[in-house]
Design an enzyme around this catalytic site. Sequence first.
Site, PDB file in Angstrom:
ATOM      1  N   GLY A   8      46.490  39.463  26.012  1.00 17.93           N
ATOM      2  CA  GLY A   8      46.535  39.176  24.574  1.00 17.93           C
ATOM      3  C   GLY A   8      47.958  38.865  24.121  1.00 17.93           C
ATOM      4  O   GLY A   8      48.353  39.166  22.989  1.00 17.93           O
ATOM      5  N   LEU A  10      49.470  36.280  23.168  1.00 10.50           N
ATOM      6  CA  LEU A  10      49.722  35.367  22.042  1.00 10.50           C
ATOM      7  C   LEU A  10      49.217  35.934  20.719  1.00 10.50           C
ATOM      8  O   LEU A  10      49.253  35.272  19.695  1.00 10.50           O
ATOM      9  CB  LEU A  10      49.074  34.003  22.310  1.00 10.50           C
ATOM     10  N   ASP A  34      46.942  35.276  28.273  1.00 13.55           N
ATOM     11  CA  ASP A  34      46.103  35.151  27.076  1.00 13.55           C
ATOM     12  C   ASP A  34      44.992  34.154  27.405  1.00 13.55           C
ATOM     13  O   ASP A  34      45.144  33.344  28.328  1.00 13.55           O
ATOM     14  CB  ASP A  34      46.933  34.664  25.877  1.00 13.55           C
ATOM     15  N   ILE A  35      43.933  34.202  26.624  1.00 14.64           N
ATOM     16  CA  ILE A  35      42.821  33.268  26.870  1.00 14.64           C
ATOM     17  C   ILE A  35      43.208  31.843  26.466  1.00 14.64           C
ATOM     18  O   ILE A  35      42.665  30.872  26.976  1.00 14.64           O
ATOM     19  CB  ILE A  35      41.537  33.741  26.134  1.00 14.64           C
ATOM     20  N   ASP A  53      40.967  35.274  30.719  1.00 12.50           N
ATOM     21  CA  ASP A  53      39.890  35.821  29.890  1.00 12.50           C
ATOM     22  C   ASP A  53      39.680  37.250  30.393  1.00 12.50           C
ATOM     23  O   ASP A  53      39.285  37.459  31.545  1.00 12.50           O
ATOM     24  CB  ASP A  53      38.633  34.956  30.103  1.00 12.50           C
ATOM     25  N   TYR A 142      34.680  48.383  15.440  1.00 11.02           N
ATOM     26  CA  TYR A 142      36.075  48.473  15.892  1.00 11.02           C
ATOM     27  C   TYR A 142      36.446  49.935  16.161  1.00 11.02           C
ATOM     28  O   TYR A 142      37.036  50.265  17.186  1.00 11.02           O
ATOM     29  CB  TYR A 142      36.961  47.882  14.798  1.00 11.02           C
ATOM     30  N   LYS A 146      37.470  51.850  19.553  1.00 12.20           N
ATOM     31  CA  LYS A 146      38.762  52.543  19.704  1.00 12.20           C
ATOM     32  C   LYS A 146      38.568  53.976  20.187  1.00 12.20           C
ATOM     33  O   LYS A 146      39.304  54.440  21.060  1.00 12.20           O
ATOM     34  CB  LYS A 146      39.556  52.507  18.391  1.00 12.20           C
TER      35      LYS A 146
END
Length: 320
Positions: A8, A10, A34-35, A53, A142, A146
Amino acid sequence: MKKILVTGALGQIGSELVPKLREVYGIDNVIATDIKQEKQFWLTQSGPYETLDVTNAQAMFDIAKKHQVDTFIHLAALLSATAEAKPLFAWNLNMGGLVNALETAKELQCQFFTPSSIGAFGPSTPKDNTPQVTIQRPTTMYGVNKVSGELLCDYFNLKFGLDTRGVRFPGLISYVAPPGGGTTDYAVEIFYEALRRGQYTSYISQGTYMDMMYMPDALNAIIKLMEADPTKLIHRNAYNVTAISAQPEDFAAEIKKHIPHFKMNYKVDPVRQAIADSWPNSIDPTAAINEWGFSRNYNLEKLTSDMLEKLQQKLRQDVG
Ligand code: SER
């Protein structure tokens, strides 16, 4: 931390964490992934970069093995509002990505970091000065991700001896990359709109307190925690950290000191307001302070002047 892989890269945190890590640990020792493959992101051109990915376990493992990494920083995830709109997709990406990252870290014996969030708390959590150890029954996808993530990281630590560490970040504010899809995004948007239009319409209502933090404090917290003596870490996954507890009108009042004609309006988004209402007003970072020396440099006043100054420069450059 000698050779670090970041997923991740970016995103909101990665866009600033990768350059900072490269500054401290050396450009070639930080593998950004990053993807996205677009060449327009300067980060993809400014050091080792791989398209990844995170739901592809084999690809993740192959990249980590190829670069012989010893530290895994897993940031790829959907934020709260987007996760609420696409809950199954969020589960698959947030949990699938995390399991793959933990498995890779386990196989390669990496130190491991992934952020948790104030979203790991819910309506039955004590709202003020929320303790490190407390009720965690979130009502958002979310939040479910978490809490599950915190437990999974603890499990890998207990069961396999993996050196997992994490923090519960509040809303993060920065002028570099926009967050996108979070409930606390208003606290970033307000600065852009204040400079562009002299006004902002908040989707979060007056009187809604949430914790916030300026990105430099967040980056320091990650590095400090990862460098901390493991024998001192009791809570590991994940530490409460915070810098500011504020409501939208506090940001407006602070911005007005710099832009006197700034005007704040409100048009509440019921989905994001409900998420915000289920989160704490303020959280207690004592465990992070005691166990690895967490500290913050930016309060609301300092954050606001720095943010307005840096963002103004950025917006001028974008125009020019
Ligand atoms: N900033 C995040 C969000 O709003 C909270 O961790 O989703």
